[in-house]
Write an enzyme that holds these catalytic residues in place. Sequence first.
Site, short mmCIF file in Angstrom:
data_model
loop_
_atom_site.label_atom_id
_atom_site.label_comp_id
_atom_site.label_asym_id
_atom_site.label_seq_id
_atom_site.Cartn_x
_atom_site.Cartn_y
_atom_site.Cartn_z
N GLU A 258 0.61 -1.09 -0.29
CA GLU A 258 -0.27 0.07 0.04
C GLU A 258 0.86 1.24 -0.21
O GLU A 258 1.28 1.63 0.74
CB GLU A 258 -0.94 0.25 1.25
CG GLU A 258 -2.11 -1.13 1.25
CD GLU A 258 -3.14 -0.99 0.40
OE1 GLU A 258 -3.26 -0.14 -0.12
OE2 GLU A 258 -3.33 -2.12 0.24
N CYS A 297 -2.70 9.23 3.37
CA CYS A 297 -3.05 8.56 1.84
C CYS A 297 -3.98 8.51 1.21
O CYS A 297 -3.74 8.37 -0.22
CB CYS A 297 -2.61 7.06 1.86
SG CYS A 297 -3.80 6.00 3.17
P1 NAP Z 1 8.83 4.44 4.65
O1 NAP Z 1 9.89 5.76 4.71
O2 NAP Z 1 8.78 4.00 3.31
O3 NAP Z 1 7.97 4.42 5.63
C1 NAP Z 1 7.51 3.01 6.02
C2 NAP Z 1 8.04 1.94 6.90
O4 NAP Z 1 8.77 1.00 5.80
C3 NAP Z 1 8.50 2.39 8.14
O5 NAP Z 1 7.51 1.39 8.84
C4 NAP Z 1 9.71 2.10 7.93
O6 NAP Z 1 10.73 2.10 8.72
C5 NAP Z 1 9.68 0.82 7.24
N1 NAP Z 1 11.18 0.93 6.61
C6 NAP Z 1 11.26 1.85 5.48
N2 NAP Z 1 13.18 1.03 4.56
C7 NAP Z 1 12.90 -0.28 5.37
C8 NAP Z 1 13.20 -1.20 4.71
N3 NAP Z 1 14.57 -0.64 3.82
N4 NAP Z 1 13.22 -2.59 5.37
C9 NAP Z 1 12.53 -2.37 6.20
N5 NAP Z 1 11.15 -2.08 6.89
C10 NAP Z 1 11.61 0.04 5.64
O7 NAP Z 1 7.10 5.52 4.26
P2 NAP Z 1 6.62 6.65 5.44
O8 NAP Z 1 7.76 8.29 5.15
O9 NAP Z 1 6.89 6.12 6.18
O10 NAP Z 1 5.58 7.00 5.13
C11 NAP Z 1 4.63 7.58 3.89
C12 NAP Z 1 3.81 7.24 2.79
O11 NAP Z 1 3.69 5.84 3.25
C13 NAP Z 1 3.31 8.32 1.85
O12 NAP Z 1 3.98 8.58 0.47
C14 NAP Z 1 1.86 7.92 1.93
O13 NAP Z 1 1.54 7.55 0.88
C15 NAP Z 1 2.26 5.81 2.18
N6 NAP Z 1 0.86 5.32 2.85
C16 NAP Z 1 -0.02 4.80 1.97
C17 NAP Z 1 -0.63 4.47 2.86
C18 NAP Z 1 -1.30 2.99 2.23
O14 NAP Z 1 -2.89 2.90 2.41
N7 NAP Z 1 -1.59 3.21 0.90
C19 NAP Z 1 -1.07 4.35 4.50
C20 NAP Z 1 -0.33 5.23 4.47
C21 NAP Z 1 0.81 6.01 4.12
P3 NAP Z 1 11.38 3.72 9.69
O15 NAP Z 1 10.36 4.65 10.03
O16 NAP Z 1 12.49 2.21 10.81
O17 NAP Z 1 12.37 3.74 8.60
#
Ligand code: NAP
Length: 519
Positions: A258, A297
């Site tokens: 997602e 999101c």
């Molecule tokens: P992100 O940086 O991709 O982080 C999301 C999750 O992935 C966090 O728990 C992060 O952990 C983890 N993560 C990052 N790098 C990783 C790796 N190499 N291995 C394993 N896990 C890893 O995203 P974000 O900035 O937190 O979230 C914002 C984005 O999420 C927005 O673009 C939004 O559109 C999207 N979003 C989508 C939905 C949906 O339902 N479609 C809902 C909410 C948000 P750490 O925090 O420990 O780095």
Amino acid sequence: MAAIKQLQSFVGGKWVSGSGTPRPLYNPTTEEVIAETSTDGIDFQAALEYARSGGAALREMTFEQRGEMLGALAKAWHAHRDDLLQLSTDSGGNTRSDAKFDVDGATGTLAFYASLGKKLGARTFLADGEMVQLTRAPRYVGQHILVPRLGAAVHINAFNFPAWGMGEKLAVSFLAGMPVIVKPATSTAPLAAAMVEIAVDSGLLPAGALSFIAGPCGDLVDHMGFQDVLAFTGSADTGTLLRSKENIIRNSVRVNVEADSLNSAVLGPDAEHQSETYDMFLREVIKDMTQKAGQKCTAIRRIFVPEALLDTVLEDLGEQLGAMKTGNPNSKGVRIGPLSTASQLRDALAGIEKLKSCAEVVHGGERGELVDVPDGQGYFLSPTVLCAREPGTADAVHALEVFGPVATVMPYGDDVDELCSWIGRSEGGLVSSIYSDKKGFVQKMIMGIAPYHGRLTVGNERVAEHSPGPGSVLPSLVHGGPGRAGGGEELGGLRGLSLYMQRTAVQGSKPLLAKLLLD
Ligand code: NAP
């Protein structure tokens, strides 16, 4: 000042601390450190193996029993509601209303899946569809079944919904019969940690059913195998990185992503100024822009309006948003809190600069006037409306998701196909909304943009009072979308269970299969 909480992970059936220098986690309103966490030194392979072992007990339980467990867990969380709401404010900058959206969203989703469990009754697996006769002989038939997968489900969640994001995935996994490892985003992990602590202390879950990683998850994903499931919510970039890992591809690990979305709202050509449909459109756009400071999101990012109403809509948005208070989420009357982290604020401001390449800021765009916040403190951004008068060339508006209270208004003319093609330029999204009472227009829009989305909402005067708005994800409907949105599908009632279950076709004699699989 309150004591700094040291977050722990719950792995191998024990609470453990990481060995490294802990990372500070901040209150986004005051910038005070409220918690610290480290996951260094945790043996993630062992954690995964232990979690897998928790599946046997869940698989033995019937759907009804799993549902009862979910219902009891929802009650256990609800019993701590006030503390969880305050923690949501302190660790995520949420107003009370935004905190409820997250925390009550989690308990509500658990309660919904609890009721599905009750309906499914005393079974441990599902029959999928009808029996089919396979040859001329009526006794030789086939039946599809869904059985729980034997591994562990790893749930990696985004920072914006530490409670709901955990609850919606966990409810479906548990009902399907799969144990879970929850990994929240580190920056807002305190709320998820508190909820896991309540779950563990409640004694409601079988040993091994729930593990928790209070920060980065190291090489956990690299150890996942063919019976495991990875459910990820976050940025498209991280989603791509995870799903393209060698072991994930080689072992055909089931992955659900997602990710990002540039959701649209379309005001129909028939919606007159101040009609019920127009007011509903305005209300839902404003709610989506400001709820959780636009960090959803599903928030509306692109707003398409008939050319003749462009200036009116901009004026109405400016007036209504201008009357809403931004500031300390603990203060009375404040409707918009800070963004969750300093880096989210930096990214949002940089995003607005990029949008300016093809759109002008007509409202907000900066910190703005704040209630009960000292100068320079906290990660605040006032609601920001931009206008792109040439949607066909507004490349950045169709490509860049600015994750804050930010949306761009654009005009459209008589060409509905062109409007649909502009919406499609974001290359896949979670949800878009159409506000119109004109059947022909609505039909053309649904057919034109459904292929780009996981969900559409149609607003008009008949449902104006009932709609929760496009930003509310409902457990009975699918959540996900193609392309940029990750290509995933969660929730959707029983549909969600299939991510955690193996569909197997069983062929054989009709009386035997009927007895074994359908009784
Ligand atoms: P992100 O940086 O991709 O982080 C999301 C999750 O992935 C966090 O728990 C992060 O952990 C983890 N993560 C990052 N790098 C990783 C790796 N190499 N291995 C394993 N896990 C890893 O995203 P974000 O900035 O937190 O979230 C914002 C984005 O999420 C927005 O673009 C939004 O559109 C999207 N979003 C989508 C939905 C949906 O339902 N479609 C809902 C909410 C948000 P750490 O925090 O420990 O780095």
